[in-house]
Design a protein around this motif. Structure first.
Motif, mmCIF file in Angstrom:
data_model
loop_
_atom_site.group_PDB
_atom_site.id
_atom_site.type_symbol
_atom_site.label_atom_id
_atom_site.label_comp_id
_atom_site.label_asym_id
_atom_site.label_seq_id
_atom_site.Cartn_x
_atom_site.Cartn_y
_atom_site.Cartn_z
ATOM 1 N N THR A 35 41.688 90.736 2.099
ATOM 2 C CA THR A 35 41.830 92.087 1.574
ATOM 3 C C THR A 35 42.138 91.964 0.082
ATOM 4 O O THR A 35 42.644 90.928 -0.360
ATOM 5 C CB THR A 35 42.946 92.836 2.340
ATOM 6 O OG1 THR A 35 42.939 94.211 1.947
ATOM 7 C CG2 THR A 35 44.302 92.240 2.099
ATOM 8 N N PRO A 36 41.843 93.001 -0.725
ATOM 9 C CA PRO A 36 42.177 92.912 -2.150
ATOM 10 C C PRO A 36 43.672 92.721 -2.362
ATOM 11 O O PRO A 36 44.488 93.289 -1.631
ATOM 12 C CB PRO A 36 41.721 94.258 -2.714
ATOM 13 C CG PRO A 36 40.682 94.736 -1.755
ATOM 14 C CD PRO A 36 41.132 94.236 -0.401
ATOM 15 N N GLY A 37 44.040 91.925 -3.368
ATOM 16 C CA GLY A 37 45.436 91.756 -3.742
ATOM 17 C C GLY A 37 45.943 92.988 -4.475
ATOM 18 O O GLY A 37 45.172 93.871 -4.850
ATOM 19 N N TYR A 38 47.232 93.030 -4.710
ATOM 20 C CA TYR A 38 47.855 94.204 -5.326
ATOM 21 C C TYR A 38 47.282 94.523 -6.704
ATOM 22 O O TYR A 38 46.931 95.652 -6.986
ATOM 23 C CB TYR A 38 49.372 94.006 -5.402
ATOM 24 C CG TYR A 38 50.105 95.155 -6.039
ATOM 25 C CD1 TYR A 38 50.174 96.387 -5.411
ATOM 26 C CD2 TYR A 38 50.713 95.012 -7.275
ATOM 27 C CE1 TYR A 38 50.839 97.452 -5.985
ATOM 28 C CE2 TYR A 38 51.390 96.069 -7.864
ATOM 29 C CZ TYR A 38 51.446 97.283 -7.215
ATOM 30 O OH TYR A 38 52.101 98.337 -7.796
ATOM 31 N N GLU A 39 47.202 93.537 -7.582
ATOM 32 C CA GLU A 39 46.680 93.785 -8.926
ATOM 33 C C GLU A 39 45.464 92.928 -9.244
ATOM 34 O O GLU A 39 45.073 92.805 -10.397
ATOM 35 C CB GLU A 39 47.772 93.552 -9.971
ATOM 36 C CG GLU A 39 48.801 94.647 -9.958
ATOM 37 C CD GLU A 39 49.591 94.726 -11.246
ATOM 38 O OE1 GLU A 39 49.073 94.348 -12.301
ATOM 39 O OE2 GLU A 39 50.737 95.160 -11.173
ATOM 40 N N GLY A 40 44.864 92.328 -8.250
ATOM 41 C CA GLY A 40 43.685 91.499 -8.458
ATOM 42 C C GLY A 40 43.682 90.347 -7.471
ATOM 43 O O GLY A 40 44.643 90.115 -6.742
ATOM 44 N N LYS A 46 47.376 89.516 7.278
ATOM 45 C CA LYS A 46 48.538 88.911 7.941
ATOM 46 C C LYS A 46 49.094 89.757 9.078
ATOM 47 O O LYS A 46 49.863 89.266 9.893
ATOM 48 C CB LYS A 46 49.667 88.678 6.932
ATOM 49 C CG LYS A 46 49.318 87.766 5.794
ATOM 50 C CD LYS A 46 49.306 86.341 6.245
ATOM 51 C CE LYS A 46 49.124 85.440 5.036
ATOM 52 N NZ LYS A 46 48.909 84.077 5.384
ATOM 53 N N CYS A 47 48.763 91.058 9.130
ATOM 54 C CA CYS A 47 49.477 91.936 10.037
ATOM 55 C C CYS A 47 48.576 93.076 10.507
ATOM 56 O O CYS A 47 47.804 93.629 9.731
ATOM 57 C CB CYS A 47 50.687 92.507 9.295
ATOM 58 S SG CYS A 47 51.647 93.696 10.214
ATOM 59 N N LEU A 48 48.684 93.422 11.783
ATOM 60 C CA LEU A 48 48.075 94.623 12.358
ATOM 61 C C LEU A 48 49.221 95.468 12.893
ATOM 62 O O LEU A 48 50.063 94.979 13.642
ATOM 63 C CB LEU A 48 47.123 94.270 13.494
ATOM 64 C CG LEU A 48 45.972 93.342 13.157
ATOM 65 C CD1 LEU A 48 45.209 92.990 14.414
ATOM 66 C CD2 LEU A 48 45.054 93.956 12.134
#
Length: 89
Positions: A35-40, A46-48
């Motif tokens: 998934t995209p990181g917070y700022e790039g 890791k979690c559902l």
């Protein structure tokens, strides 16, 4: 790990778990899920987590349209559709 595999699928609006499973079955089963990181950059899923949310609460373009029940005054909650959703982090 699979060799490079190129495929793009777009999910319908408000996809269900069944829609996600069907889409995931179109890919090699050993691909890393990111998934995209917070700022790039990117990070692994890791979690559902299931959550109760309200649909179409936010109008501002910089927010996602849906939000948690505690995001608005309690008196306004009945104005929105409440659903259980799967959060993937």
């Amino acid at each position: 790990m699979s060799e490079f595999y190129m495929r793009n699928l777009i999910l319908k609006d408000q996809p269900t778990v069944a829609d996600l499973v069907e889409a995931l079955m179109q890919f090699p089963q050993d691909l890393l899920v990111i998934t995209p990181g917070y700022e790039g950059g990117y990070k692994e899923i890791k979690c559902l987590e299931s959550r109760e949310i309200l649909l179409n609460v936010n109008d501002a373009w910089y927010y996602g349209p849906h939000d948690t029940l505690d995001s608005i005054p309690k008196s306004e909650i009945p104005d929105y559709e409440k659903v259980t959703a799967l959060l993937i982090r």
